[in-house]
Design a protein around this motif. Structure first.
Motif, PDB file in Angstrom:
ATOM      1  N   LYS A 195       2.301   2.772  -9.793  1.00 39.09           N
ATOM      2  CA  LYS A 195       3.038   1.515  -9.892  1.00 39.09           C
ATOM      3  C   LYS A 195       2.909   0.777  -8.557  1.00 39.09           C
ATOM      4  CE  LYS A 195       7.138   0.064 -12.156  1.00 39.09           C
ATOM      5  NZ  LYS A 195       8.456   0.444 -12.649  1.00 39.09           N
ATOM      6  N   ILE A 196       2.255  -0.375  -8.612  1.00 42.13           N
ATOM      7  CA  ILE A 196       2.057  -1.201  -7.417  1.00 42.13           C
ATOM      8  C   ILE A 196       2.612  -2.582  -7.693  1.00 42.13           C
ATOM      9  CG2 ILE A 196       0.347  -2.246  -5.876  1.00 42.13           C
ATOM     10  CD1 ILE A 196      -1.405   0.174  -6.365  1.00 42.13           C
ATOM     11  N   ASP A 197       3.493  -3.008  -6.830  1.00 39.19           N
ATOM     12  CA  ASP A 197       4.113  -4.334  -6.948  1.00 39.19           C
ATOM     13  C   ASP A 197       4.763  -4.531  -8.321  1.00 39.19           C
ATOM     14  OD1 ASP A 197       4.864  -6.709  -5.722  1.00 39.19           O
ATOM     15  OD2 ASP A 197       3.099  -7.794  -6.436  1.00 39.19           O
ATOM     16  N   GLY A 198       5.393  -3.461  -8.833  1.00 43.00           N
ATOM     17  CA  GLY A 198       6.103  -3.545 -10.101  1.00 43.00           C
ATOM     18  C   GLY A 198       5.239  -3.412 -11.338  1.00 43.00           C
ATOM     19  N   PHE A 234       0.800  -1.223   0.000  1.00 37.85           N
ATOM     20  CA  PHE A 234       0.000   0.000   0.000  1.00 37.85           C
ATOM     21  C   PHE A 234       0.833   1.275   0.000  1.00 37.85           C
ATOM     22  CE2 PHE A 234      -3.341  -2.678   2.307  1.00 37.85           C
ATOM     23  CZ  PHE A 234      -4.032  -2.933   1.144  1.00 37.85           C
ATOM     24  N   ASP A 235       2.140   1.181   0.169  1.00 34.54           N
ATOM     25  CA  ASP A 235       2.994   2.370   0.257  1.00 34.54           C
ATOM     26  C   ASP A 235       2.817   3.338  -0.908  1.00 34.54           C
ATOM     27  OD1 ASP A 235       3.947   1.720   2.723  1.00 34.54           O
ATOM     28  OD2 ASP A 235       5.872   0.925   2.018  1.00 34.54           O
ATOM     29  N   PRO A 236       2.825   2.886  -2.168  1.00 33.48           N
ATOM     30  CA  PRO A 236       2.647   3.849  -3.270  1.00 33.48           C
ATOM     31  C   PRO A 236       1.317   4.602  -3.199  1.00 33.48           C
ATOM     32  CG  PRO A 236       3.378   1.726  -4.116  1.00 33.48           C
ATOM     33  CD  PRO A 236       3.053   1.544  -2.671  1.00 33.48           C
ATOM     34  N   ILE A 237       0.288   3.947  -2.698  1.00 33.61           N
ATOM     35  CA  ILE A 237      -1.019   4.591  -2.576  1.00 33.61           C
ATOM     36  C   ILE A 237      -0.981   5.624  -1.458  1.00 33.61           C
ATOM     37  CG2 ILE A 237      -3.469   4.242  -2.078  1.00 33.61           C
ATOM     38  CD1 ILE A 237      -3.101   1.392  -3.278  1.00 33.61           C
ATOM     39  N   LEU A 238      -0.455   5.228  -0.303  1.00 32.64           N
ATOM     40  CA  LEU A 238      -0.401   6.144   0.834  1.00 32.64           C
ATOM     41  C   LEU A 238       0.514   7.331   0.558  1.00 32.64           C
ATOM     42  CD1 LEU A 238      -0.233   3.550   3.750  1.00 32.64           C
ATOM     43  CD2 LEU A 238      -2.185   4.947   3.077  1.00 32.64           C
TER      44      LEU A 238
END
Length: 83
Positions: A28-31, A8-12
């Motif tokens: 970009k989430i999980d590549g 969730f880091d990219p979203i937060l």
């Protein structure tokens, strides 16, 4: 609560960027890049009575405490009766 999973880091952190096309955004989430809506909202819930959040997580989110206490309910009832 130790924290939120790193997925969730990219979203937060709102690591969004302009995509191809007009009004297109990607994250970009999980590549993997995927479309992102600026109207997106994420709600995280916990059943932990008194969760402890890291300063980083507290800075990235809005924490709302919906816990109900007996004293709070008594105050609301008394206020209603007095009116």
């Amino acid at each position: 609560v130790d924290g939120v999973i790193p997925l969730f880091d990219p979203i937060l952190q709102k690591k969004i960027k302009k995509g191809r096309g007009r009004n297109k955004w990607v994250i970009k989430i999980d590549g993997e890049e995927m479309e992102y809506s600026l109207d997106f909202k994420m709600f995280l819930l916990t059943k932990v009575a008194n969760p402890l959040f890291s300063p980083e997580l507290s800075a990235q989110t809005t924490v709302i405490d919906f816990s109900v206490t007996r004293e709070g309910l008594e105050d609301q009832l008394l206020s209603f009766v007095i009116q």
